[in-house]
Design a protein around this motif. Sequence first.
Motif, PDB file in Angstrom:
ATOM      1  N   SER A   6       0.821  -1.218   0.000  1.00 37.31           N
ATOM      2  CA  SER A   6       0.000   0.000   0.000  1.00 37.31           C
ATOM      3  C   SER A   6       0.853   1.266   0.000  1.00 37.31           C
ATOM      4  CB  SER A   6      -0.913   0.018   1.227  1.00 37.31           C
ATOM      5  OG  SER A   6      -1.807  -1.066   1.225  1.00 37.31           O
ATOM      6  N   LEU A   7       2.079   1.157   0.484  1.00 38.85           N
ATOM      7  CA  LEU A   7       2.953   2.322   0.561  1.00 38.85           C
ATOM      8  C   LEU A   7       3.435   2.748  -0.821  1.00 38.85           C
ATOM      9  CD1 LEU A   7       4.211   4.172   2.731  1.00 38.85           C
ATOM     10  CD2 LEU A   7       6.222   2.678   2.712  1.00 38.85           C
ATOM     11  N   LEU A 154       1.152   7.338   2.754  1.00 36.28           N
ATOM     12  CA  LEU A 154       0.485   6.034   2.715  1.00 36.28           C
ATOM     13  C   LEU A 154      -0.915   6.156   2.129  1.00 36.28           C
ATOM     14  CD1 LEU A 154       0.456   2.985   3.507  1.00 36.28           C
ATOM     15  CD2 LEU A 154      -0.546   3.698   5.686  1.00 36.28           C
ATOM     16  N   SER A 155      -1.672   7.098   2.595  1.00 37.55           N
ATOM     17  CA  SER A 155      -3.069   7.241   2.192  1.00 37.55           C
ATOM     18  C   SER A 155      -3.245   8.052   0.923  1.00 37.55           C
ATOM     19  CB  SER A 155      -3.870   7.899   3.321  1.00 37.55           C
ATOM     20  OG  SER A 155      -3.348   9.192   3.607  1.00 37.55           O
ATOM     21  N   MET A 227      -8.615  -2.057   5.540  1.00 31.09           N
ATOM     22  CA  MET A 227      -8.532  -0.874   4.697  1.00 31.09           C
ATOM     23  C   MET A 227      -8.951   0.380   5.448  1.00 31.09           C
ATOM     24  SD  MET A 227      -7.594  -0.248   1.555  1.00 31.09           S
ATOM     25  CE  MET A 227      -7.882  -1.772   0.638  1.00 31.09           C
ATOM     26  N   LYS A 230      -6.095   2.486   7.144  1.00 29.12           N
ATOM     27  CA  LYS A 230      -5.037   3.153   6.384  1.00 29.12           C
ATOM     28  C   LYS A 230      -4.932   4.627   6.775  1.00 29.12           C
ATOM     29  CE  LYS A 230      -4.419   2.207   1.971  1.00 29.12           C
ATOM     30  NZ  LYS A 230      -4.544   2.239   0.472  1.00 29.12           N
ATOM     31  N   HIS A 234      -2.957   4.241  10.420  1.00 25.23           N
ATOM     32  CA  HIS A 234      -1.638   3.825   9.921  1.00 25.23           C
ATOM     33  C   HIS A 234      -0.804   5.021   9.450  1.00 25.23           C
ATOM     34  CE1 HIS A 234      -3.113  -0.573   9.207  1.00 25.23           C
ATOM     35  NE2 HIS A 234      -2.857  -0.316  10.473  1.00 25.23           N
ATOM     36  N   GLU A 235      -1.463   6.002   8.884  1.00 26.75           N
ATOM     37  CA  GLU A 235      -0.739   7.217   8.489  1.00 26.75           C
ATOM     38  C   GLU A 235      -0.090   7.870   9.707  1.00 26.75           C
ATOM     39  OE1 GLU A 235       0.905   8.902   5.808  1.00 26.75           O
ATOM     40  OE2 GLU A 235      -1.038   8.626   4.838  1.00 26.75           O
ATOM     41  N   TRP A 253       3.249  -2.562   3.632  1.00 26.51           N
ATOM     42  CA  TRP A 253       1.961  -2.269   4.262  1.00 26.51           C
ATOM     43  C   TRP A 253       0.877  -3.027   3.503  1.00 26.51           C
ATOM     44  CZ3 TRP A 253       0.881   0.716   8.579  1.00 26.51           C
ATOM     45  CH2 TRP A 253       1.983   1.371   9.143  1.00 26.51           C
ATOM     46  N   HIS A 255      -3.282  -4.211   3.375  1.00 28.18           N
ATOM     47  CA  HIS A 255      -4.623  -3.869   3.837  1.00 28.18           C
ATOM     48  C   HIS A 255      -5.664  -4.772   3.191  1.00 28.18           C
ATOM     49  CE1 HIS A 255      -2.371  -0.090   4.682  1.00 28.18           C
ATOM     50  NE2 HIS A 255      -3.146  -0.103   5.745  1.00 28.18           N
ATOM     51  N   ARG A 301      -7.409  -8.478  -0.712  1.00 29.30           N
ATOM     52  CA  ARG A 301      -7.465  -7.028  -0.907  1.00 29.30           C
ATOM     53  C   ARG A 301      -8.814  -6.519  -1.400  1.00 29.30           C
ATOM     54  NH1 ARG A 301      -4.584  -4.883  -4.830  1.00 29.30           N
ATOM     55  NH2 ARG A 301      -3.680  -6.778  -5.714  1.00 29.30           N
TER      56      ARG A 301
END
Length: 464
Positions: A6-7, A154-155, A227, A230, A234-235, A253, A255, A301
């Motif tokens: 995801s990163l 990340l997001s 998800m 995120k 997570h950010e 990462w 999700h 995912r």
Amino acid sequence: MQIFNSLTGRKDEFHTHEPNVVRMYVCGDTVYDFCHIGHARSKVAFDIVRRYLEYRGYEVNFVRNITDIDDKIIKRAAENGESIQSLTDRFTKYMHEDYDRLGILRPTHEPKATEHIAGIIAMTQQLIDKGYAYVASNGDVLYSVSKFEAYGKLSGRDLEDMRAGARVAVEEAKHDPADFVLWKRAKPGEPFWPSPWGDGRPGWHIECSAMSLDLLGSHFDIHGGGMDLKFPHHENEIAQSCAATGDTFATFWMHNGFVNVDDEKMSKSLNNFFRIRDVLDSGKLRDPEVLRFFLVSSQYRGPINYSLVQIEQADAALGRLYTALRDVTPASAFEPSEATRRFEEAMDDDFNTPDAIAALQTLATEINRAKSAGDAALASSLAAELKKLAGVLGLLQSAPEAFLQKGVGASSLSDADIEKLIGDRKAARAGRNFKEADRIRQQLSDAGIVLEDKPDGTTTWRRN
């Protein structure tokens, strides 16, 4: 092995910080209520990641935390008139019961936030000392997002857009409307721990940063969760951890997607919110493994749609795998077939469990062919292969006969009733009373019992 990161927004070649060792952190539960099937989806997904990495020969240090102090917990305990520890201990027990029934392995470490207060305070002080955090006018300690240049990586969110949507008026203590809490000043009657900034308790985001640092170090391999975590969770973890330690934090990462119910997003407001134990005890599942099979049947995912039709399809598909193993003793050793290569190829491609299940189904077909051809040795070898590969997905963990003879819902016929009717049918056939034998078979069929007559004269049965 490729994992969608995801990163970076792409599949990246998997590598570890330390040879042959995977350090993995997955966000756990806030223990104030029963777990729902959204929790099950996430926990099963990362259980399979862990199982496959171990199958591939890695030593996996798997950390999954428990949040046992936050606003919801405090409110629920007060509503119940009980202590916070009584509430969180009880729902931690229920969580373990639900996850054990789904075959989810216990983590290597399961830290609780309240056991890591010292580390949380130490990290918060580091962030203050480095200029990334400040003590606000209301006594809270806040993280200054403007000081962390990579915030939003990340997001994919833009800080200016976040500021524009923030409610500045109700957050007067913040220097910036996007800043978030690291340490909350205790209100009267709330639980607290002493700190350099006064009595208080940790904010939610800092808990995972401190616990992962303590148990996995400042740079580990995989960080996972739903998800919905995120942003902001997570950010904010990235901002805290990287600023405090100066290190990379997590390399990959991962999700998992959401659960929909009858094609609508699961939510309490829509009254389509299902607790794990209610689903497992509803009488609509033959076995908890059916729910696990359903969750595994979609790639982690993407979204997954929960409905009774999907559960029935999962039951039928899993039943076919168990039926293939019936009357076969798996060999103690086997030579891997093409199915193993296909299984590993699927799992190496970002844990593509639908294609991995297709490889299992091919094996089941080959077992049935070997049984029909009377090749017991081949059937035994293929059965061992099927059991091993299915075990990587946490499937086929019961004895075939035990699984197949379980019913769905309340049955009017007990096991003893069924065995007696089978005996009566056998006697009728021996006396050439085929009309009565057919009547008994139809009676059993109407009750959802499928008979399978063997060439040697015996009859086995399963609940449909």
